[in-house]
Motif scaffolding. Structure first.
Motif, PDB file in Angstrom:
ATOM      1  N   GLN A  22      30.450 -41.400  45.397  1.00  0.00           N
ATOM      2  CA  GLN A  22      29.742 -42.654  45.682  1.00  0.00           C
ATOM      3  C   GLN A  22      28.491 -42.780  44.815  1.00  0.00           C
ATOM      4  OE1 GLN A  22      29.200 -42.048  49.879  1.00  0.00           O
ATOM      5  NE2 GLN A  22      30.872 -43.438  50.441  1.00  0.00           N
ATOM      6  N   VAL A  23      27.745 -41.707  44.711  1.00  0.00           N
ATOM      7  CA  VAL A  23      26.502 -41.743  43.943  1.00  0.00           C
ATOM      8  C   VAL A  23      26.789 -42.005  42.464  1.00  0.00           C
ATOM      9  CG1 VAL A  23      24.533 -40.360  43.169  1.00  0.00           C
ATOM     10  CG2 VAL A  23      25.243 -40.284  45.565  1.00  0.00           C
ATOM     11  N   LEU A  24      27.863 -41.411  41.936  1.00  0.00           N
ATOM     12  CA  LEU A  24      28.169 -41.536  40.507  1.00  0.00           C
ATOM     13  C   LEU A  24      28.700 -42.923  40.123  1.00  0.00           C
ATOM     14  CD1 LEU A  24      29.692 -38.025  39.713  1.00  0.00           C
ATOM     15  CD2 LEU A  24      27.445 -38.914  39.093  1.00  0.00           C
ATOM     16  N   ARG A  25      28.919 -43.777  41.104  1.00  0.00           N
ATOM     17  CA  ARG A  25      29.309 -45.158  40.789  1.00  0.00           C
ATOM     18  C   ARG A  25      28.100 -46.008  40.369  1.00  0.00           C
ATOM     19  NH1 ARG A  25      32.344 -45.223  46.028  1.00  0.00           N
ATOM     20  NH2 ARG A  25      34.353 -44.228  45.590  1.00  0.00           N
ATOM     21  N   ARG A  26      26.921 -45.480  40.601  1.00  0.00           N
ATOM     22  CA  ARG A  26      25.703 -46.240  40.274  1.00  0.00           C
ATOM     23  C   ARG A  26      25.531 -46.348  38.753  1.00  0.00           C
ATOM     24  NH1 ARG A  26      21.723 -42.756  44.233  1.00  0.00           N
ATOM     25  NH2 ARG A  26      22.596 -43.463  46.239  1.00  0.00           N
ATOM     26  N   ASP A  27      24.783 -47.370  38.359  1.00  0.00           N
ATOM     27  CA  ASP A  27      24.361 -47.515  36.960  1.00  0.00           C
ATOM     28  C   ASP A  27      22.870 -47.227  36.890  1.00  0.00           C
ATOM     29  OD1 ASP A  27      26.828 -48.313  35.715  1.00  0.00           O
ATOM     30  OD2 ASP A  27      26.626 -50.231  36.786  1.00  0.00           O
ATOM     31  N   ILE A  28      22.513 -46.222  36.130  1.00  0.00           N
ATOM     32  CA  ILE A  28      21.103 -45.809  36.026  1.00  0.00           C
ATOM     33  C   ILE A  28      20.515 -46.379  34.736  1.00  0.00           C
ATOM     34  CG2 ILE A  28      19.519 -43.847  35.945  1.00  0.00           C
ATOM     35  CD1 ILE A  28      21.027 -44.148  38.608  1.00  0.00           C
ATOM     36  N   PRO A  29      19.375 -47.037  34.812  1.00  0.00           N
ATOM     37  CA  PRO A  29      18.751 -47.642  33.617  1.00  0.00           C
ATOM     38  C   PRO A  29      18.006 -46.600  32.782  1.00  0.00           C
ATOM     39  CG  PRO A  29      17.403 -48.079  35.555  1.00  0.00           C
ATOM     40  CD  PRO A  29      18.619 -47.348  36.048  1.00  0.00           C
ATOM     41  N   TRP A  30      18.762 -45.772  32.043  1.00  0.00           N
ATOM     42  CA  TRP A  30      18.143 -44.686  31.278  1.00  0.00           C
ATOM     43  C   TRP A  30      17.147 -45.223  30.243  1.00  0.00           C
ATOM     44  CZ3 TRP A  30      18.954 -40.722  34.014  1.00  0.00           C
ATOM     45  CH2 TRP A  30      20.196 -40.428  34.583  1.00  0.00           C
ATOM     46  N   GLU A  31      17.433 -46.396  29.640  1.00  0.00           N
ATOM     47  CA  GLU A  31      16.522 -46.961  28.628  1.00  0.00           C
ATOM     48  C   GLU A  31      15.140 -47.227  29.212  1.00  0.00           C
ATOM     49  OE1 GLU A  31      19.531 -47.976  29.272  1.00  0.00           O
ATOM     50  OE2 GLU A  31      20.686 -47.675  27.417  1.00  0.00           O
ATOM     51  N   THR A  32      15.102 -47.671  30.461  1.00  0.00           N
ATOM     52  CA  THR A  32      13.815 -47.947  31.118  1.00  0.00           C
ATOM     53  C   THR A  32      12.985 -46.674  31.214  1.00  0.00           C
ATOM     54  OG1 THR A  32      14.833 -49.714  32.405  1.00  0.00           O
ATOM     55  CG2 THR A  32      12.724 -48.856  33.208  1.00  0.00           C
ATOM     56  N   TYR A  33      13.632 -45.568  31.516  1.00  0.00           N
ATOM     57  CA  TYR A  33      12.908 -44.300  31.635  1.00  0.00           C
ATOM     58  C   TYR A  33      12.374 -43.832  30.283  1.00  0.00           C
ATOM     59  CZ  TYR A  33      14.633 -43.948  36.425  1.00  0.00           C
ATOM     60  OH  TYR A  33      14.871 -44.192  37.745  1.00  0.00           O
ATOM     61  N   MET A  34      13.095 -44.163  29.199  1.00  0.00           N
ATOM     62  CA  MET A  34      12.575 -43.815  27.887  1.00  0.00           C
ATOM     63  C   MET A  34      11.386 -44.711  27.536  1.00  0.00           C
ATOM     64  SD  MET A  34      14.241 -43.855  24.075  1.00  0.00           S
ATOM     65  CE  MET A  34      13.669 -45.541  23.835  1.00  0.00           C
TER      66      MET A  34
END
Length: 455
Positions: free
Chosen positions: A12-24
């Protein structure tokens, strides 16, 4: 902490989309980190496996630094899920955390911190990951004392000793007061079954008084698969502890042995039977366990198990070894030792020794030990027991002592047995009155007449 957090799954957790660019952009991760994460995230398992084979330590570095610097709960859960997925696919990848290129990285710290500060999903995954990391560490001198090459680092890094002690503290806390009604204990036991392979963890667990938390979990399993797995892993923990003397000392004073025997009598799962039999084999020669196993008819159980069709050769070998050890133990335990133990427990039955003339002939002088201690205990049994069988056997044993000991009548009379036994002539149970009468007759008659009064 919500139950929803506890019931989250890695999938379930791995279905998420994480905004990696924002963290950079906010400089929480570097450009290199972003490239690695983009290359890895959402890819097929086979492609991820290839990346880890080629550049595994780099990905461990990215995962750990992200957990260290990013505090958003959904992202922390996501990175932990990535690591969990990676280790579930191949547990040997836990060795990557010990790569020399990470020697100055505090790779353990985020997971150890999350044990106490995260939600239930974060805690559970951190515990599982730390347990696998700890078990995969290289077996080299001083490895317990350092996180990588901590001795050459200017920073104080989290040591493996910190990790193992932290894990034991958290696991014991979960067993004492589960934070989730159905998830916490199975999760804790699962991690313990991994960690207790470590001698240092066994020591820490016993010092934390953790053994007593396992014993209530040893109970015959229902047909529910999850409960059977919990039972298996609990018994696995007991087996691992059976190699550690202080743990054995605690097990000897608990109800662990009778519980293990009930499990092995009722279980149809070969892996459960195997781990219990291996545990009994380990305990057989330790302290009073051998005598207890004889009294609990473990030999009969073992012989019954041997008649069944098992495919596990280790189980068959252990059954043979246990059978041989129990037979040797029965021979080693003299009849009088078994008799004495039975009397001291205050519960008597018609075991063979009571009516065995050879037993009384060979052991009659043993009754003189400690000021006729066993006779005095028999008197106490006559005064206090409410069990008809026990009273009947006690009267019979007194009559046997009177007949077989040269001064038996005098000794028993001096101990005021007559008054006690006379009261039992009016007992409502025929078995009791019959043996009370026999005792009184032998007490009143001379030795030359006593041989005519055989029960």
């Amino acid at each position: 902490m919500t139950i929803e957090n506890a019931e989250l799954t890695t999938e379930q957790v791995l279905r998420r989309d994480i905004p990696w660019e924002t963290y950079m952009t906010t400089k929480l991760i570097s450009g290199t980190d972003l490239q690695l994460l983009r290359r890895y995230d959402k890819m097929a398992e086979s492609y991820k496996s290839q990346l880890l084979d080629n550049d595994g330590p780099a990905y461990i570095h990215v995962f750990v630094t992200t957990l260290r610097d990013v505090f958003k709960e959904e992202t922390v859960e996501y990175v932990l899920a990535l690591i969990d997925e990676m280790l579930t696919a191949n547990p040997r990848r836990a060795r990557l955390f010990h790569d020399s290129s990470l020697s100055n990285e505090d790779t353990y710290e985020p997971f150890l911190r999350f044990l106490w500060k995260g939600n239930r999903f974060i805690q559970e995954k951190s515990c599982k990951i730390l347990s696998l990391i700890a078990s995969a560490r290289p077996n080299v001198q001083n490895v317990v004392d350092a996180n990588g090459d901590a001795s050459s680092s200017k920073r104080t890094l989290t040591t493996m000793e910190n990790v193992l002690n932290g894990l034991v503290d958290w696991l014991c806390a979960q067993l004492r007061k589960p934070s989730h009604p159905s998830c916490s204990i199975p999760s804790a036991i699962n991690c313990l079954a991994t960690l207790l392979k470590e001698p240092v963890v066994r020591r820490s667990f016993v010092q934390a008084d953790g053994v007593k938390l396992l014993v209530p979990l040893i109970s015959p399993a229902s047909t529910q698969q999850s409960i059977q797995q919990l039972l298996y892993e609990t018994c696995l923990c007991i087996w691992l502890l059976s190699y550690y003397e202080p743990a054995i000392e605690y097990l000897a004073t608990s109800r662990a042995l009778p519980r293990l025997i009930e499990v092995v009598k009722g279980s149809t799962k070969e892996k459960v039977v195997r781990v219990v039999i291996l545990t009994l084999r380990n305990l057989l020669a330790r302290g009073s366990f051998g005598a207890q196993m004889v009294d609990l008819d473990v030999l009969q159980i073992v012989q019954s198990l041997k008649a069944q069709a098992w495919s596990d050769e280790d189980l068959l070998d252990a059954l043979n070894q246990l059978e041989g050890g129990l037979k040797a133990n029965i021979k080693k335990l003299s009849s009088y030792d078994k008799y004495k133990q039975e009397v001291l427990l205050g519960s008597l039955d018609w075991s063979p020794m009571h009516k065995d003339p050879l037993f009384w002939k060979e052991n009659i002088t043993c009754f003189e030990e400690n000021g006729f201690q066993i006779l005095r205990v028999l008197m106490t049994i006559l005064d206090t027991s409410n069990d008809a069988r026990t009273l009947a056997v006690a009267c019979y044993d007194l009559s046997q002592f009177i007949q077989c000991h040269p001064a038996g009548r005098i000794i028993v009379a001096d101990l005021k047995a007559k008054e006690r036994v006379m009261k039992l002539l009016n007992h409502g149970t025929a078995e009791v009155t019959k043996n009370a009468l026999l005792c009184i007759q032998r007490l009143f008659l001379g030795a030359k007449y006593a041989s005519f009064l055989q029960a």
